[in-house]
Design an enzyme around this catalytic site. Structure first.
Site, mmCIF file in Angstrom:
data_model
loop_
_atom_site.group_PDB
_atom_site.id
_atom_site.type_symbol
_atom_site.label_atom_id
_atom_site.label_comp_id
_atom_site.label_asym_id
_atom_site.label_seq_id
_atom_site.Cartn_x
_atom_site.Cartn_y
_atom_site.Cartn_z
ATOM 1 N NE ARG A 1 35.983 60.613 92.673
ATOM 2 C CZ ARG A 1 36.809 59.671 93.088
ATOM 3 N NH1 ARG A 1 36.766 59.253 94.349
ATOM 4 N NH2 ARG A 1 37.695 59.132 92.272
ATOM 5 C CB ILE B 1 35.867 58.114 88.392
ATOM 6 C CG1 ILE B 1 35.544 59.560 88.797
ATOM 7 C CG2 ILE B 1 35.986 57.199 89.588
ATOM 8 C CD1 ILE B 1 34.201 59.695 89.529
ATOM 9 C CB SER B 2 40.611 61.448 87.410
ATOM 10 O OG SER B 2 40.885 61.101 86.077
ATOM 11 C CD GLN B 3 45.003 61.532 93.456
ATOM 12 O OE1 GLN B 3 45.739 61.261 92.514
ATOM 13 N NE2 GLN B 3 45.460 61.906 94.632
ATOM 14 N N PRO B 4 40.315 62.725 92.867
ATOM 15 C CG PRO B 4 38.646 62.575 94.510
ATOM 16 C CD PRO B 4 39.725 61.779 93.840
#
Length: 207
Positions: A29, A55-58
């Site tokens: 990431r 960038i979205s939460q994992p």
């Protein structure tokens, strides 16, 4: 938090798809975030990128990719390229070309640069209107929408193969239900829970 601790956290939170966890292990990431956020790359939180996008939460990424039921050889369309991380993960799992459509030119270039930096060659970033899908490469095994929609995009359902899956967050600007649609004769619909995404622009989004 480092990448190994992030993966352990995702397991503890119920992510069981080993393909998805392997992808997150190998597609780092940190290659898809702004330099300012490098130290936070493996925190389980969304991070700002450019042009008001994130960038979205994992956990959200892992949950969605698990719901897509990806397998090697699947052809996938993503609506909203963002940082490029999501499409890189999909490519790692499917070993096939991933198509990702981005409305914002600056964001599209950001995704392209990140993918290049990460050595990902088989993701096609297309500048265009994701509301229309991508006729040139249809039909798709899966379509994933990574921005909030005001209603379910019927054009995208039409571009799925039979038994294909559409994953789309539908709701208002502040909260959405993550809807999983399987293209059968009667369109099987499942509500996978509440999430919050940046808004899609255009016909099925918010202007």
């Amino acid at each position: 938090m480092d990448n190994n601790r992030l993966i352990k956290k995702l397991r503890n939170e119920g992510i069981k798809d080993e393909q998805v966890l392997s992808a997150i292990k190998f597609i780092l990431r940190e290659n898809f975030v702004l330099d300012f956020y490098k130290k936070e790359a493996y925190e389980d939180t969304a991070l700002s990128i450019i042009s008001g996008q994130t960038i979205s939460q994992p956990y959200t990424v892992a949950f969605m990719l698990s719901a897509l039921e990806l397998k090697e050889g699947d052809k996938v369309l993503e609506i909203g390229a963002g940082s490029g991380w999501n499409s890189a993960l999909i490519n790692f799992i499917t070993r096939n070309t991933v198509y990702t459509i981005e409305f914002n030119e600056e964001v599209a270039e950001f995704a392209k640069e990140n993918l290049k930096k990460a050595g990902i060659k088989d993701v096609k970033v297309i500048l265009g209107d994701g509301n229309k899908g991508y006729e040139k490469a249809k039909p798709f095994n899966q379509i994933i929408v990574t921005a909030a929609c005001s209603k379910i995009p019927t054009e995208l359902i039409n571009q799925l193969k039979y038994n294909g899956i559409l994953l789309v967050p539908v709701g208002n600007l502040y909260e959405q239900d993550l809807i999983k649609i399987t293209k059968t004769n009667d369109l099987k619909k499942e509500n996978l829970g509440k999430f919050v995404f940046v808004p899609l622009r255009g016909k099925y989004g918010f202007n």
